[in-house]
Design a protein around this motif. Structure first.
Motif, PDB file in Angstrom:
ATOM      1  N   SER A  16       0.872  -1.168   0.000  1.00 54.06           N
ATOM      2  CA  SER A  16       0.000   0.000   0.000  1.00 54.06           C
ATOM      3  C   SER A  16       0.909   1.218   0.000  1.00 54.06           C
ATOM      4  CB  SER A  16      -0.901   0.028   1.234  1.00 54.06           C
ATOM      5  OG  SER A  16      -1.826  -1.023   1.190  1.00 54.06           O
ATOM      6  N   THR A  28      -4.232   7.360  -1.074  1.00 50.76           N
ATOM      7  CA  THR A  28      -3.776   6.039  -0.651  1.00 50.76           C
ATOM      8  C   THR A  28      -4.200   5.005  -1.682  1.00 50.76           C
ATOM      9  OG1 THR A  28      -4.004   6.667   1.669  1.00 50.76           O
ATOM     10  CG2 THR A  28      -3.863   4.310   1.187  1.00 50.76           C
ATOM     11  N   HIS A  30      -4.070   0.802  -2.342  1.00 52.36           N
ATOM     12  CA  HIS A  30      -3.858  -0.491  -1.695  1.00 52.36           C
ATOM     13  C   HIS A  30      -3.623  -1.569  -2.739  1.00 52.36           C
ATOM     14  CE1 HIS A  30      -5.044   1.114   2.194  1.00 52.36           C
ATOM     15  NE2 HIS A  30      -6.061   1.695   1.587  1.00 52.36           N
ATOM     16  N   CYS A  47      -2.643  -2.300  -9.824  1.00 49.06           N
ATOM     17  CA  CYS A  47      -3.153  -2.825  -8.562  1.00 49.06           C
ATOM     18  C   CYS A  47      -3.601  -4.263  -8.763  1.00 49.06           C
ATOM     19  CB  CYS A  47      -4.315  -1.971  -8.068  1.00 49.06           C
ATOM     20  SG  CYS A  47      -3.817  -0.299  -7.643  1.00 49.06           S
TER      21      CYS A  47
END
Length: 70
Positions: A16, A28, A30, A47
């Motif tokens: 992250s 942010t 992740h 991602c």
């Protein structure tokens, strides 16, 4: 884009990251696939869910990285 071989890929497969922008904003992300990071003026990464993120590096002050163990 030249791949500058990000060192984050050597720590863990997924991470992250909190990106701190010059205007004070934070974002942010992740489950970043650290093996997909390609650095350049626009850093590109994927991602785990398949999203591709492009970040203009000239607008970033700091990047915090938290590694996951999978």
């Amino acid at each position: 884009m030249i791949d500058l071989k990000s060192s984050t890929g050597t720590k863990s497969r997924y991470a992250s990251q909190i990106l701190h922008f010059i205007n004070g904003e934070k974002r942010t992300f992740h489950d970043i696939d650290t093996h997909s990071i390609q650095q350049g003026q626009f850093t590109k990464f994927y991602c785990r869910d398949g999203r591709m993120i492009l970040v203009n590096d000239k607008n970033i002050l700091c990047i915090e990285t938290f590694y996951r163990e999978d």
